[in-house]
Design an enzyme around this catalytic site. Structure first.
Site, PDB file in Angstrom:
ATOM      1  N   HIS A   1     -20.614   9.021   6.881  1.00  0.00           N
ATOM      2  CA  HIS A   1     -20.572  10.747   6.933  1.00  0.00           C
ATOM      3  C   HIS A   1     -21.505  11.105   6.606  1.00  0.00           C
ATOM      4  O   HIS A   1     -22.044  11.358   5.316  1.00  0.00           O
ATOM      5  CB  HIS A   1     -19.025  10.742   5.552  1.00  0.00           C
ATOM      6  CG  HIS A   1     -19.234  12.673   5.685  1.00  0.00           C
ATOM      7  ND1 HIS A   1     -19.857  13.606   5.275  1.00  0.00           N
ATOM      8  CD2 HIS A   1     -17.883  13.134   6.483  1.00  0.00           C
ATOM      9  CE1 HIS A   1     -19.217  14.941   4.937  1.00  0.00           C
ATOM     10  NE2 HIS A   1     -17.998  14.664   5.870  1.00  0.00           N
TER      11      HIS A   1
ATOM     12  N   GLY B   1       1.020  -1.005   0.034  1.00  0.00           N
ATOM     13  CA  GLY B   1      -0.057   0.599   0.056  1.00  0.00           C
ATOM     14  C   GLY B   1       1.035   1.510  -0.012  1.00  0.00           C
ATOM     15  O   GLY B   1       2.229   1.537   0.827  1.00  0.00           O
TER      16      GLY B   1
ATOM     17  N   ARG C   1     -21.213  14.645  13.160  1.00  0.00           N
ATOM     18  CA  ARG C   1     -21.130  13.622  12.574  1.00  0.00           C
ATOM     19  C   ARG C   1     -22.692  11.923  12.651  1.00  0.00           C
ATOM     20  O   ARG C   1     -23.005  11.651  11.802  1.00  0.00           O
ATOM     21  CB  ARG C   1     -20.323  12.860  11.892  1.00  0.00           C
ATOM     22  CG  ARG C   1     -18.896  13.607  10.789  1.00  0.00           C
ATOM     23  CD  ARG C   1     -17.925  13.076  10.688  1.00  0.00           C
ATOM     24  NE  ARG C   1     -16.725  13.520  10.132  1.00  0.00           N
ATOM     25  CZ  ARG C   1     -16.051  13.734   9.765  1.00  0.00           C
ATOM     26  NH1 ARG C   1     -15.808  11.895   9.341  1.00  0.00           N
ATOM     27  NH2 ARG C   1     -15.341  14.664   8.775  1.00  0.00           N
TER      28      ARG C   1
ATOM     29  N   HIS D   1     -17.519   6.095   5.401  1.00  0.00           N
ATOM     30  CA  HIS D   1     -16.300   6.867   5.158  1.00  0.00           C
ATOM     31  C   HIS D   1     -15.056   6.745   5.236  1.00  0.00           C
ATOM     32  O   HIS D   1     -14.167   6.516   4.274  1.00  0.00           O
ATOM     33  CB  HIS D   1     -17.024   8.411   5.381  1.00  0.00           C
ATOM     34  CG  HIS D   1     -16.284   9.155   5.395  1.00  0.00           C
ATOM     35  ND1 HIS D   1     -15.469   9.525   4.338  1.00  0.00           N
ATOM     36  CD2 HIS D   1     -15.464  10.345   6.820  1.00  0.00           C
ATOM     37  CE1 HIS D   1     -14.571  10.715   5.126  1.00  0.00           C
ATOM     38  NE2 HIS D   1     -15.190  10.788   5.992  1.00  0.00           N
TER      39      HIS D   1
ATOM     40  N   ARG E   1     -13.942   8.243  14.958  1.00  0.00           N
ATOM     41  CA  ARG E   1     -12.772   9.136  14.373  1.00  0.00           C
ATOM     42  C   ARG E   1     -13.313  10.502  14.275  1.00  0.00           C
ATOM     43  O   ARG E   1     -14.282  11.138  13.568  1.00  0.00           O
ATOM     44  CB  ARG E   1     -12.186   8.583  12.661  1.00  0.00           C
ATOM     45  CG  ARG E   1     -11.042   9.751  12.609  1.00  0.00           C
ATOM     46  CD  ARG E   1     -10.493   8.911  11.795  1.00  0.00           C
ATOM     47  NE  ARG E   1     -11.199   9.276  10.138  1.00  0.00           N
ATOM     48  CZ  ARG E   1     -11.369  10.427   9.794  1.00  0.00           C
ATOM     49  NH1 ARG E   1     -11.306  11.111  10.088  1.00  0.00           N
ATOM     50  NH2 ARG E   1     -12.388   9.981   8.708  1.00  0.00           N
TER      51      ARG E   1
END
Lengths: 254, 637, 243
Positions: free
Chosen positions: B266, B40, B330, B401, B435
């Protein structure tokens, strides 16, 4: 709406290719262009065929993966728009569209509309960076940068590396891509130390990768989905001239 | 499965410093003898590979993209947090630490979070030195903004393309090491399995996506920085190629998977416009600063947004949360939107959105000011929907998200398989159950620039360099597995595309393990997923062969792994019998209808052990302690 | 010298040399055009005893003939008779050589850079002129050969008198065919300059945000001035105003 597509099909890098006609039926104007191709591919798959290969990923116009010629224009008719952000409402019922991969010797076709753009990485590796070891950076606010310089650097750094500039250029030149990185770093104080060696090294790699040269057609700027300006090419030229005729890029002092 | 977080001793402020001193070091002359694989090349992977290259390790970096710069970190819009306190508004490392632990609803590890807040300072320095063009004030100093409801302005940004600019910085650092010869770049190579020899990670098996060749790569350590798994929902803001394969394959080889049910939704994305929808597009949360969210009061009200009079509108967030209004966090904004749509108040042709209205903002501020603030977002919205947000209300709906869950890692970011590390969104470490906005970029770069390159030395110092060998029988076995799986996919020769299975799986997950998870729904999902998986292996059609470029084959392999992974996600959601952060179980709500944590029974990370496909996985726990940030119940009323 | 070689080796360097040689040629064109305007001054009856002017056509003195003689005399006696003119000719020849060979190399590079063309293509360049540079350049080169044979060495002229510039000029442009040839060639030159002048600023990096918007209009104006300047006297000749 229904459309007719003429799509370049090529099974591998060394195989001969040709155009194949497809019908895109019952297309919603709210679909993105790639979603339209998804629908066509789903139908090809149902009929036992091999779907049309094209690169794509983020589908929000920032990763730079997608791109194809639609009727001879990179990313299609809408300016400042990648093909993933192009929606079918830009077309009309009954339209006939020709889809082709980017054409450049340095971007060999891997399959159908999918090309290899790894030369771009090598151009960056040649000098498209500022040499700063992790942990060796100064305090971020130690050196003020004029807002207009930071903004100008950003404008150049907005390049997504999609390759539309090469595809559009009559010379298959990657000078807009190269100059965007040269200009991004040349606008910043941090980029000054390596400014002149960078431009020499990047242009040399650009040339050895087999791209054509820029002859100032401006097609690249018109094709660029991020609006990168050919003014950066002028800046690259100036820096390269300076690097060549002065001692700016000499490796050691006399 | 042994879960030893190896948290260093000392007060939380001193742990990282102490640990750096206590760590074993690799002799500089020996570093080049160690091969390290990084899978990655997003923010975490590219920064880790570049930094380890600089340190002198012999790094091999892999990406399934044609170029490292295409990783999905590039699409992050908002910004990156750092406790610089340039605004003199009372920010500090401790406050960022505190906010992150609290924002994660007390389901993260304090020591890791503190380190994250600590190195956030260095990230900004590093990025600026690399030429990342952050926004600046007229005086030439860095600009900040407040983000995602934070009480301080600590977010650094580069217009709406912060992720792009940070990734390009890391990518350029990576390419610099490629030129220096310390990093070998392997593009268009997808990791399909990890090779574990005697319980220790010693390499990977990849498929060259261009030639189709299956290859073995040996190394003394492997770092997975392969992102999150939001695409388990099919429709998410993730890129098309984002997948769980690398972390899932590592999990199958023994790496514990922690808190897979912690997924973030989100609230401000553009709703799907039809069955063909392939992804969802996120629009910056900043829209909620001036836009007002509402739905028609009457579900039968089919008038156009502008034709609905004020008294027939329900500004439900302002009604329910008078003090926070449209700026509720959120998860709350998302959940309430879903409730409204489920109750039949949805708007738009598919009745699948809520209005986000700028009419009042335009009246109050004028069109020019609104355009100055949100012009580019309005343009994006218009490009996608064909509707002009200046004239009519936008339609929005939540979308998956980010995933807080991931491979379990200790303080050194090493998984339960020695030698196998996980960085960035691929690990579970720092965000707990939710988060904060602008913290994903921070964590990816913290792990990649400042944590893994150091902690990996602590491991490598105990390993004889070059001990891995691709001729080992384990490599042959894994390669055989990979080839068999591939030919199985090609041999089914059914009737349905992998995408159609993926879409169906996504629907099951969204309905049952999305924003609201009930025990009943999760149980039904756990029944339907194996059925769907079975159907997949019976009826999927993968055209072409394993040779050469075959995007259909790539996609089918990823969907196959999602079909296995989805189960453990549901198990996790089912067994976490509480509501916390983004994990919402309607069985556990306060009188006010908000998520109610159960600290007595669930103040831990759940770590899953793979027991076989279709077998119930085994749940382990890592208890969490909060000596510095005492757990509290949040309230946004 | 090493630096010039380095410059020539890179594709950008070739372009820079092309721009510089192009500017030399442009300077010549400006001078040439200005000189040609002397045709408009016509002729005066020769003054007895003046041998300097009107060598062959002794009955009159023509301004352009005097000017042509002056060009041959420049630098004399510091340098031999005609040496400065020849020096300048060598410089021009060199500029043409650099300009054309760089153009050829860039062209062959571009061909190699795209061996497989598009089935459908649309020109999205800034201007049409940019796409005509290569063939336009070839046409101009052929035209220069003809032009030299026509007015300098005289082989292509029906009634050529050495040194009788005015005479040659007026006789030459009385033919509609020849006027047409020059009209087409100057149109091509105008198009070439229209892109070339703008392009040279781009190549030499003479760009500045404050003045960039002037580059295109200035290039347009200059190329039109050249066209009008070159074509006015011939048209007047053809129309019988000058004889």
């Amino acid at each position: 709406m229904d459309l007719k597509l003429k799509v370049w099909r090529q099974s591998g890098p060394d195989e001969a290719g040709g155009f194949v006609a497809y019908d895109a039926k019952e297309i919603s104007p709210d679909m993105s262009f790639l979603e339209m191709l998804d629908v066509v591919n789903e139908r090809i798959l149902e009929e036992g065929g091999d779907p049309i290969a094209f690169d794509h990923d983020c589908r929000e116009g920032i990763c730079g993966s997608c791109g194809m010629m639609i009727d001879g224009v990179p990313h299609g008719p809408k300016s400042m728009t990648t093909v993933c952000q192009l929606h079918m409402r830009s077309f009309r019922d009954g339209d006939q569209l020709t889809l082709e991969p980017w054409r450049a010797s340095s971007f060999p076709v891997l399959k159908d509309l999918y090309v290899d753009r790894t030369p771009f990485d090598r151009i960056i590796a040649a000098g498209g960076y500022i040499s700063v070891r992790t942990g060796s950076a100064d305090e971020a606010n130690a050196e003020p940068i004029r807002k207009k310089d930071a903004d100008a650097a950003f404008d150049a750094a907005a390049c997504i590396g999609c390759g539309a500039c090469v595809a559009a250029c009559p010379n298959a030149s990657a000078m807009l891509f190269t100059s965007a990185k040269v200009a991004h770093l040349a606008h910043l104080p941090q980029g000054q130390t390596e400014r002149y060696t960078r431009v020499l090294d990047m242009v040399e790699t650009h040339d050895t990768e087999g791209f054509g040269n820029c002859t100032n057609h401006g097609a690249c700027q018109n094709a660029c989905p991020k609006g990168i300006s050919v003014d950066y090419i002028a800046q690259l030229n100036r820096d390269l001239f300076r690097a060549t005729v002065t001692t700016a890029a000499d490796p050691v002092g006399s | 499965m042994e879960l030893n977080a190896r948290i260093p001793s000392g007060p939380v402020e001193k742990k990282w410093e102490n640990h750096r001193f206590e760590m074993k070091l690799v002799n500089p002359a020996n570093k080049r003898k160690y091969d390290v694989i990084v899978v990655g090349t997003g923010l975490a992977g590219a920064s880790a590979a570049a930094t380890m290259g600089e340190l002198g390790y012999n790094v091999h970096a892999f990406t399934h993209h044609e170029s490292p710069r295409r990783a999905h970190s590039i699409a992050a819009q908002g910004g990156i947090n750092a406790a610089k306190n340039y605004q003199n508004d009372g920010d500090s490392v401790y406050r960022l630490f505190y906010d992150t632990v609290k924002g994660g609803d007390f389901r993260s590890r304090e020591a890791n979070v503190y380190r994250l807040a600590e190195v956030s300072l260095n990230i900004i320095d590093q990025a600026v030195a690399q030429g990342v063009p952050f926004a600046r004030e007229y005086g030439g100093k860095l600009a900040n903004r407040s983000f995602g409801g934070a009480q301080v302005s600590r977010t650094f940004y580069a217009r709406g393309q912060t992720g792009q600019q940070l990734l390009l910085g890391a990518y350029q650092a990576l390419e610099r090491q490629v030129r220096a010869g310390t990093v070998t770049m392997h593009t268009s190579k997808e990791m399909l399995d990890v090779v574990v020899i005697d319980g220790v990670a010693k390499g990977i098996v990849t498929r060259d996506l261009v030639t189709g060749v299956i290859e073995r790569h040996a190394a003394d350590a492997v770092v997975l920085a392969t992102g999150g798994y939001s695409n388990v929902f099919f429709l998410s803001t993730n890129a098309q190629k984002c997948n769980v394969t690398a972390t899932w394959r590592a999990h199958r080889r023994g790496a514990g998977f922690a808190n897979p049910c912690f997924t973030q939704i989100h609230p401000t994305c553009i709703p799907p416009s039809g069955e063909y929808q392939s992804k969802l597009t996120l629009m910056s949360e900043s829209l909620r600063n001036d836009g007002r969210i509402w739905v028609p009061k009457d579900p039968e009200d089919k008038r156009k947004g502008n034709d609905i009079p004020e008294d027939a509108r329900d500004y439900y967030l302002e009604r329910l949360y008078p003090s926070f209004g449209n700026l509720t966090p959120r998860d709350i904004a998302s959940r309430r939107a879903k409730e409204m749509v489920d109750a039949g108040h949805g708007v738009g042709p598919m009745e699948n959105g809520v209005f986000l209205d700028f009419k009042h903002a335009i009246e109050r501020l004028g069109k020019d000011r609104v355009s100055e603030r949100y012009g580019n977002l309005f343009e994006m919205y218009e490009r996608i929907t064909g509707e002009d947000p200046y004239d009519r209300p936008m339609r929005i709906f939540p979308a998956p998200h980010y995933t807080m869950g991931g491979l379990w890692v200790d303080y050194d970011l090493m998984t339960t398989v020695p030698g196998l590390f996980a960085a960035g969104e691929a690990n579970f470490s720092d965000h707990g159950a939710n988060r904060l906005g602008a913290s994903a970029l921070m964590q990816g770069l913290a792990d990649g620039y400042f944590v893994v390159p150091l902690t990996i030395g602590n491991y490598l110092a105990t390993v004889t360099p070059g001990s891995a060998d691709t001729d080992h029988a384990a490599f042959a076995d894994v390669e055989k597995d990979v080839k068999q799986r591939q030919s199985r996919l090609l041999d089914v020769d059914g009737t349905r595309s992998a995408a159609s299975f993926h879409r169906e799986l996504g629907r099951i997950m969204w309905e049952n393990c999305g924003m609201v998870r009930t025990a009943e729904g999760l149980r039904s999902a756990l029944q339907r997923i194996p059925e769907l998986r079975e159907e997949f292996w019976r009826d999927v059609r993968v055209p072409g062969t394993g040779e050469g470029l075959n995007p259909s084959l790539e996609q089918a392999g990823r969907v196959a792994d999602f079909l296995e992974f989805a189960e453990v996600m549901c198990w996790d959601a089912l067994t976490r019998d509480e509501s916390c952060g983004a994990h919402y179980r309607p069985e556990h709500v306060t009188e006010e209808g908000e998520a109610r944590r159960d600290d007595e029974n669930f103040a831990h990370s759940a770590v899953w052990e793979f027991m076989g496909v279709g077998e119930e996985p085994r749940r382990h726990t890592e208890p969490l302690e909060f000596p510095n940030v005492p757990p509290s119940q949040r309230s946004y009323k | 010298m090493r630096r010039v070689v380095n410059l020539y080796r890179s594709s950008v360097g070739k372009k820079i040399l092309m721009a510089l040689s192009g500017l030399i040629l442009f300077g010549f064109i400006v001078g040439h055009m200005t000189g040609n305007l002397k045709v408009l001054q016509g002729c005066e009856p020769a003054v007895a005893g003046d041998h300097a002017a009107g060598l062959s056509v002794a009955s009159q003195t023509c301004a352009i003939d005097t000017y042509a003689e002056f060009l041959r005399e420049v630098g004399y006696p510091a340098v031999p008779h005609g040496a400065a003119l020849w020096g300048f000719r060598v410089l021009l020849l060199g500029a043409i050589g650099v300009h054309a060979s760089a153009a050829f190399q860039l062209w062959s590079r571009a061909r190699a850079a795209r061996t497989q063309g598009y089935g459908t293509s649309k020109d999205i360049s800034f201007t049409y002129a940019s796409r005509t540079m290569r063939w336009g350049g070839v046409i101009l080169l052929l035209y220069v050969f003809y032009h030299i044979a026509h007015f300098t060495t005289g082989q292509a002229h029906s009634d050529f008198i050495a040194g009788g510039v005015y005479h040659n000029y007026v006789v030459g442009f009385q033919s509609p065919l020849i006027l047409l040839v020059y009209l087409v060639a100057n149109a091509a030159l105008c198009l070439h300059l229209f892109h070339g002048l703008w392009s040279a600023t781009q190549t030499l990096g003479a760009n500045h945000p404050k003045y960039n918007h002037l580059r295109r209009p200035v290039a347009t104006l200059l190329s039109l001035v050249i066209f009008v300047g070159f074509m006015t006297p011939p048209v007047l000749v053809f129309a019988g105003v000058i004889s």
